[in-house]
Write a protein that holds these residues in place. Sequence first.
Motif, PDB file in Angstrom:
ATOM      1  N   PHE A  36       0.835  -1.207   0.000  1.00  0.00           N
ATOM      2  CA  PHE A  36       0.000   0.000   0.000  1.00  0.00           C
ATOM      3  C   PHE A  36       0.866   1.252   0.000  1.00  0.00           C
ATOM      4  N   PHE A  37       1.939   1.238   0.799  1.00  0.00           N
ATOM      5  CA  PHE A  37       2.835   2.392   0.858  1.00  0.00           C
ATOM      6  C   PHE A  37       3.525   2.602  -0.495  1.00  0.00           C
ATOM      7  N   ILE A  38       4.028   1.519  -1.083  1.00  0.00           N
ATOM      8  CA  ILE A  38       4.666   1.617  -2.402  1.00  0.00           C
ATOM      9  C   ILE A  38       3.657   2.105  -3.433  1.00  0.00           C
ATOM     10  N   TRP A  39       2.457   1.561  -3.371  1.00  0.00           N
ATOM     11  CA  TRP A  39       1.386   1.962  -4.295  1.00  0.00           C
ATOM     12  C   TRP A  39       1.086   3.454  -4.133  1.00  0.00           C
ATOM     13  N   ALA A  40       0.973   3.944  -2.905  1.00  0.00           N
ATOM     14  CA  ALA A  40       0.699   5.359  -2.641  1.00  0.00           C
ATOM     15  C   ALA A  40       1.851   6.232  -3.140  1.00  0.00           C
ATOM     16  N   VAL A  41       3.103   5.775  -2.921  1.00  0.00           N
ATOM     17  CA  VAL A  41       4.264   6.545  -3.397  1.00  0.00           C
ATOM     18  C   VAL A  41       4.266   6.606  -4.928  1.00  0.00           C
ATOM     19  N   LEU A  42       3.993   5.478  -5.574  1.00  0.00           N
ATOM     20  CA  LEU A  42       3.951   5.458  -7.043  1.00  0.00           C
ATOM     21  C   LEU A  42       2.851   6.376  -7.579  1.00  0.00           C
ATOM     22  N   ILE A  43       1.698   6.350  -6.961  1.00  0.00           N
ATOM     23  CA  ILE A  43       0.607   7.227  -7.395  1.00  0.00           C
ATOM     24  C   ILE A  43       0.994   8.685  -7.187  1.00  0.00           C
ATOM     25  N   GLY A  44       1.592   8.984  -6.040  1.00  0.00           N
ATOM     26  CA  GLY A  44       2.052  10.352  -5.765  1.00  0.00           C
ATOM     27  C   GLY A  44       3.088  10.799  -6.776  1.00  0.00           C
ATOM     28  N   LEU A  45       4.055   9.931  -7.070  1.00  0.00           N
ATOM     29  CA  LEU A  45       5.068  10.274  -8.078  1.00  0.00           C
ATOM     30  C   LEU A  45       4.445  10.455  -9.458  1.00  0.00           C
TER      31      LEU A  45
ATOM     32  N   LEU B 299       1.345  11.473 -10.087  1.00  0.00           N
ATOM     33  CA  LEU B 299       0.632  12.753 -10.074  1.00  0.00           C
ATOM     34  C   LEU B 299       1.605  13.924 -10.170  1.00  0.00           C
ATOM     35  N   TRP B 300       2.714  13.824  -9.425  1.00  0.00           N
ATOM     36  CA  TRP B 300       3.719  14.898  -9.453  1.00  0.00           C
ATOM     37  C   TRP B 300       4.340  15.008 -10.855  1.00  0.00           C
ATOM     38  N   GLY B 301       4.687  13.873 -11.465  1.00  0.00           N
ATOM     39  CA  GLY B 301       5.231  13.856 -12.825  1.00  0.00           C
ATOM     40  C   GLY B 301       4.232  14.394 -13.838  1.00  0.00           C
ATOM     41  N   GLY B 302       2.964  14.038 -13.671  1.00  0.00           N
ATOM     42  CA  GLY B 302       1.917  14.551 -14.568  1.00  0.00           C
ATOM     43  C   GLY B 302       1.777  16.053 -14.466  1.00  0.00           C
ATOM     44  N   LYS B 303       1.873  16.553 -13.233  1.00  0.00           N
ATOM     45  CA  LYS B 303       1.778  18.002 -13.044  1.00  0.00           C
ATOM     46  C   LYS B 303       2.962  18.707 -13.688  1.00  0.00           C
ATOM     47  N   LEU B 304       4.171  18.163 -13.483  1.00  0.00           N
ATOM     48  CA  LEU B 304       5.355  18.750 -14.109  1.00  0.00           C
ATOM     49  C   LEU B 304       5.228  18.752 -15.628  1.00  0.00           C
ATOM     50  N   TYR B 305       4.755  17.656 -16.185  1.00  0.00           N
ATOM     51  CA  TYR B 305       4.610  17.548 -17.632  1.00  0.00           C
ATOM     52  C   TYR B 305       3.561  18.529 -18.166  1.00  0.00           C
ATOM     53  N   THR B 306       2.424  18.622 -17.489  1.00  0.00           N
ATOM     54  CA  THR B 306       1.384  19.566 -17.955  1.00  0.00           C
ATOM     55  C   THR B 306       1.859  21.011 -17.822  1.00  0.00           C
ATOM     56  N   ASP B 307       2.622  21.317 -16.772  1.00  0.00           N
ATOM     57  CA  ASP B 307       3.180  22.676 -16.644  1.00  0.00           C
ATOM     58  C   ASP B 307       4.149  22.962 -17.787  1.00  0.00           C
ATOM     59  N   HIS B 308       4.969  21.985 -18.114  1.00  0.00           N
ATOM     60  CA  HIS B 308       5.921  22.152 -19.214  1.00  0.00           C
ATOM     61  C   HIS B 308       5.176  22.353 -20.547  1.00  0.00           C
ATOM     62  N   ILE B 309       4.182  21.546 -20.809  1.00  0.00           N
ATOM     63  CA  ILE B 309       3.388  21.664 -22.049  1.00  0.00           C
ATOM     64  C   ILE B 309       2.658  23.001 -22.080  1.00  0.00           C
TER      65      ILE B 309
END
Length: 143
Positions: free
Chosen positions: A31-40, A42-52
């Motif tokens: 669950f912790f790994i799953w939550a970290v992966l989801i958080g990463l 979301l963070w990567g998606g936000k960075l990518y959308t900001d860049h685009i």
Amino acid sequence: MSTSLQPASAPAAVRSAKPKKSNARAYVLMFFIWAVLIGLGLWGGKLYTDHIRMQITQDIAKQTGDQLAVIQQEYERQVSELRTSLTADMAQMQAKIDSVNELLAFTKDSANSKTDNSNQLYTQLAEVKKKLDELKKNLDALQ
């Protein structure tokens, strides 16, 4: 061939007690790994959308600047053409006004008792024509 199922079930019971603790830890860890992966993610998606978003904003700003430059050049060209045509039209109008003024001055001089050289020339031409007509009449009478 009779094998009993009891000995096989006894070790299974022993196994089931131990894995519950490790299963709970495994689930928590997963669950912790799953939550970290989801958080990463979301963070990567936000960075990518900001860049685009920044890239699209820059592209739109460049396109808008280019279009405005073209519009400004076209506007300046039209204003230049308009100035040129207005200057030419004003020159034509000035020439027409000057010729009308000359005609008015000639008419005024003709109506006046005092005449200038051009009016005198017109008068002399009229007198020469009258004399020519008289000479023709005299010539016709002599024949």
